[in-house]
Motif scaffolding. Structure first.
Motif, PDB file in Angstrom:
ATOM      1  N   PHE A  59      25.433  48.408 -15.149  1.00  0.00           N
ATOM      2  CA  PHE A  59      26.026  47.130 -14.764  1.00  0.00           C
ATOM      3  C   PHE A  59      26.335  47.115 -13.269  1.00  0.00           C
ATOM      4  O   PHE A  59      26.005  46.172 -12.557  1.00  0.00           O
ATOM      5  CB  PHE A  59      27.300  46.858 -15.570  1.00  0.00           C
ATOM      6  CG  PHE A  59      28.035  45.627 -15.129  1.00  0.00           C
ATOM      7  CD1 PHE A  59      27.634  44.388 -15.570  1.00  0.00           C
ATOM      8  CD2 PHE A  59      29.115  45.714 -14.258  1.00  0.00           C
ATOM      9  CE1 PHE A  59      28.295  43.246 -15.170  1.00  0.00           C
ATOM     10  CE2 PHE A  59      29.783  44.592 -13.840  1.00  0.00           C
ATOM     11  CZ  PHE A  59      29.374  43.346 -14.296  1.00  0.00           C
ATOM     12  N   VAL A  60      26.943  48.185 -12.790  1.00  0.00           N
ATOM     13  CA  VAL A  60      27.302  48.263 -11.371  1.00  0.00           C
ATOM     14  C   VAL A  60      26.045  48.265 -10.496  1.00  0.00           C
ATOM     15  O   VAL A  60      25.978  47.572  -9.474  1.00  0.00           O
ATOM     16  CB  VAL A  60      28.171  49.512 -11.101  1.00  0.00           C
ATOM     17  CG1 VAL A  60      28.368  49.742  -9.618  1.00  0.00           C
ATOM     18  CG2 VAL A  60      29.502  49.384 -11.819  1.00  0.00           C
ATOM     19  N   VAL A  61      25.033  49.017 -10.911  1.00  0.00           N
ATOM     20  CA  VAL A  61      23.801  49.109 -10.123  1.00  0.00           C
ATOM     21  C   VAL A  61      23.098  47.761 -10.081  1.00  0.00           C
ATOM     22  O   VAL A  61      22.676  47.288  -9.017  1.00  0.00           O
ATOM     23  CB  VAL A  61      22.879  50.216 -10.682  1.00  0.00           C
ATOM     24  CG1 VAL A  61      21.500  50.147 -10.076  1.00  0.00           C
ATOM     25  CG2 VAL A  61      23.494  51.584 -10.454  1.00  0.00           C
ATOM     26  N   TRP A  62      22.931  47.105 -11.234  1.00  0.00           N
ATOM     27  CA  TRP A  62      22.257  45.809 -11.271  1.00  0.00           C
ATOM     28  C   TRP A  62      23.056  44.755 -10.514  1.00  0.00           C
ATOM     29  O   TRP A  62      22.482  43.898  -9.846  1.00  0.00           O
ATOM     30  CB  TRP A  62      22.028  45.370 -12.713  1.00  0.00           C
ATOM     31  CG  TRP A  62      20.837  46.018 -13.350  1.00  0.00           C
ATOM     32  CD1 TRP A  62      20.722  47.311 -13.740  1.00  0.00           C
ATOM     33  CD2 TRP A  62      19.584  45.411 -13.644  1.00  0.00           C
ATOM     34  NE1 TRP A  62      19.485  47.543 -14.276  1.00  0.00           N
ATOM     35  CE2 TRP A  62      18.770  46.378 -14.233  1.00  0.00           C
ATOM     36  CE3 TRP A  62      19.092  44.130 -13.480  1.00  0.00           C
ATOM     37  CZ2 TRP A  62      17.478  46.113 -14.649  1.00  0.00           C
ATOM     38  CZ3 TRP A  62      17.799  43.862 -13.908  1.00  0.00           C
ATOM     39  CH2 TRP A  62      17.005  44.850 -14.475  1.00  0.00           C
ATOM     40  N   PHE A  63      24.367  44.786 -10.611  1.00  0.00           N
ATOM     41  CA  PHE A  63      25.211  43.865  -9.864  1.00  0.00           C
ATOM     42  C   PHE A  63      24.991  44.061  -8.368  1.00  0.00           C
ATOM     43  O   PHE A  63      24.803  43.110  -7.613  1.00  0.00           O
ATOM     44  CB  PHE A  63      26.689  44.084 -10.230  1.00  0.00           C
ATOM     45  CG  PHE A  63      27.631  43.103  -9.606  1.00  0.00           C
ATOM     46  CD1 PHE A  63      27.948  41.932 -10.259  1.00  0.00           C
ATOM     47  CD2 PHE A  63      28.205  43.360  -8.370  1.00  0.00           C
ATOM     48  CE1 PHE A  63      28.822  41.019  -9.692  1.00  0.00           C
ATOM     49  CE2 PHE A  63      29.072  42.459  -7.790  1.00  0.00           C
ATOM     50  CZ  PHE A  63      29.385  41.276  -8.454  1.00  0.00           C
ATOM     51  N   GLY A  64      24.996  45.313  -7.934  1.00  0.00           N
ATOM     52  CA  GLY A  64      24.782  45.617  -6.520  1.00  0.00           C
ATOM     53  C   GLY A  64      23.391  45.227  -6.040  1.00  0.00           C
ATOM     54  O   GLY A  64      23.230  44.715  -4.929  1.00  0.00           O
ATOM     55  N   LEU A  65      22.392  45.459  -6.878  1.00  0.00           N
ATOM     56  CA  LEU A  65      21.025  45.087  -6.496  1.00  0.00           C
ATOM     57  C   LEU A  65      20.878  43.583  -6.356  1.00  0.00           C
ATOM     58  O   LEU A  65      20.215  43.092  -5.430  1.00  0.00           O
ATOM     59  CB  LEU A  65      20.020  45.626  -7.512  1.00  0.00           C
ATOM     60  CG  LEU A  65      19.736  47.123  -7.459  1.00  0.00           C
ATOM     61  CD1 LEU A  65      18.818  47.525  -8.599  1.00  0.00           C
ATOM     62  CD2 LEU A  65      19.118  47.498  -6.132  1.00  0.00           C
ATOM     63  N   SER A  66      21.473  42.823  -7.262  1.00  0.00           N
ATOM     64  CA  SER A  66      21.363  41.370  -7.169  1.00  0.00           C
ATOM     65  C   SER A  66      22.116  40.858  -5.944  1.00  0.00           C
ATOM     66  O   SER A  66      21.666  39.932  -5.275  1.00  0.00           O
ATOM     67  CB  SER A  66      21.875  40.709  -8.453  1.00  0.00           C
ATOM     68  OG  SER A  66      23.247  40.986  -8.638  1.00  0.00           O
ATOM     69  N   TYR A  67      23.266  41.448  -5.638  1.00  0.00           N
ATOM     70  CA  TYR A  67      24.018  41.060  -4.445  1.00  0.00           C
ATOM     71  C   TYR A  67      23.207  41.376  -3.183  1.00  0.00           C
ATOM     72  O   TYR A  67      23.112  40.553  -2.274  1.00  0.00           O
ATOM     73  CB  TYR A  67      25.367  41.786  -4.410  1.00  0.00           C
ATOM     74  CG  TYR A  67      26.227  41.380  -3.247  1.00  0.00           C
ATOM     75  CD1 TYR A  67      26.969  40.216  -3.293  1.00  0.00           C
ATOM     76  CD2 TYR A  67      26.283  42.164  -2.103  1.00  0.00           C
ATOM     77  CE1 TYR A  67      27.757  39.830  -2.212  1.00  0.00           C
ATOM     78  CE2 TYR A  67      27.065  41.787  -1.019  1.00  0.00           C
ATOM     79  CZ  TYR A  67      27.804  40.620  -1.078  1.00  0.00           C
ATOM     80  OH  TYR A  67      28.563  40.242  -0.014  1.00  0.00           O
ATOM     81  N   ALA A  68      22.608  42.557  -3.134  1.00  0.00           N
ATOM     82  CA  ALA A  68      21.815  42.951  -1.968  1.00  0.00           C
ATOM     83  C   ALA A  68      20.580  42.068  -1.816  1.00  0.00           C
ATOM     84  O   ALA A  68      20.211  41.690  -0.697  1.00  0.00           O
ATOM     85  CB  ALA A  68      21.405  44.420  -2.079  1.00  0.00           C
ATOM     86  N   ALA A  69      19.929  41.724  -2.923  1.00  0.00           N
ATOM     87  CA  ALA A  69      18.751  40.860  -2.855  1.00  0.00           C
ATOM     88  C   ALA A  69      19.132  39.479  -2.341  1.00  0.00           C
ATOM     89  O   ALA A  69      18.415  38.892  -1.510  1.00  0.00           O
ATOM     90  CB  ALA A  69      18.090  40.765  -4.223  1.00  0.00           C
ATOM     91  N   ASN A  70      20.250  38.933  -2.818  1.00  0.00           N
ATOM     92  CA  ASN A  70      20.689  37.625  -2.356  1.00  0.00           C
ATOM     93  C   ASN A  70      21.061  37.670  -0.875  1.00  0.00           C
ATOM     94  O   ASN A  70      20.757  36.752  -0.116  1.00  0.00           O
ATOM     95  CB  ASN A  70      21.868  37.132  -3.193  1.00  0.00           C
ATOM     96  CG  ASN A  70      22.180  35.685  -2.916  1.00  0.00           C
ATOM     97  OD1 ASN A  70      21.370  34.965  -2.351  1.00  0.00           O
ATOM     98  ND2 ASN A  70      23.357  35.256  -3.324  1.00  0.00           N
TER      99      ASN A  70
END
Length: 140
Positions: free
Chosen positions: A40-51
């Motif tokens: 959850f933390v990794v996917w949350f961080g990846l989506s934030y970084a992509a945005n």
């Protein structure tokens, strides 16, 4: 920003569910839950970084301006023509065709390959011994 946080959370939840489903088939519940939370933390961080990366790329200024597209007057004719003619070599070709094949001019450094000939050596193996070896190999 609250709308974006919703998307980040949805991506994180998707990563949690996917990882939890895969990990629960071969791990204990607590191990699967911990791995799901990490996902959850990794996917949350990846989506934030992509945005953030997409927003950063949108704000970048264009690479070329109108001043770069203006061609100076002195370089205007350069590179506009292509010469596809080849030099005339018919005289040299005729000279090569007139010479007989045996009379070549120049250094003859080439010598054909002369490999050693393969010669069959006499077999000192007994046919019965060879048969035993073949039987032994086919048994395994």
């Amino acid at each position: 920003m609250p709308g974006k946080m919703r998307y980040y959370t949805l991506f994180g939840l998707f990563g949690f569910l996917l990882t939890f489903a895969v990990a629960s088939s071969s791990n204990l519940f607590m191990t699967s839950l911990i791995r799901g939370l990490i996902a959850f933390v990794v996917w949350f961080g990846l989506s934030y970084a992509a945005n953030w990366m997409i927003g950063f790329m949108k704000e970048m200024s264009p690479a070329s301006t109108d001043e770069d597209l203006i061609v100076p007057q002195d370089d205007e004719g350069k590179g506009g023509q292509l010469d596809l003619t080849t030099p005339d070599e018919t005289d040299e070709l005729n000279e090569l065709l007139k010479q007989p094949p045996g009379s070549q001019t120049g250094n003859d450094d080439f010598t054909p390959l002369n490999p050693p000939k393969l010669v069959k050596t006499p077999d000192d193996k007994d046919p019965e011994e060879l048969a035993k070896v073949v039987r032994h190999l086919t048994e395994n």
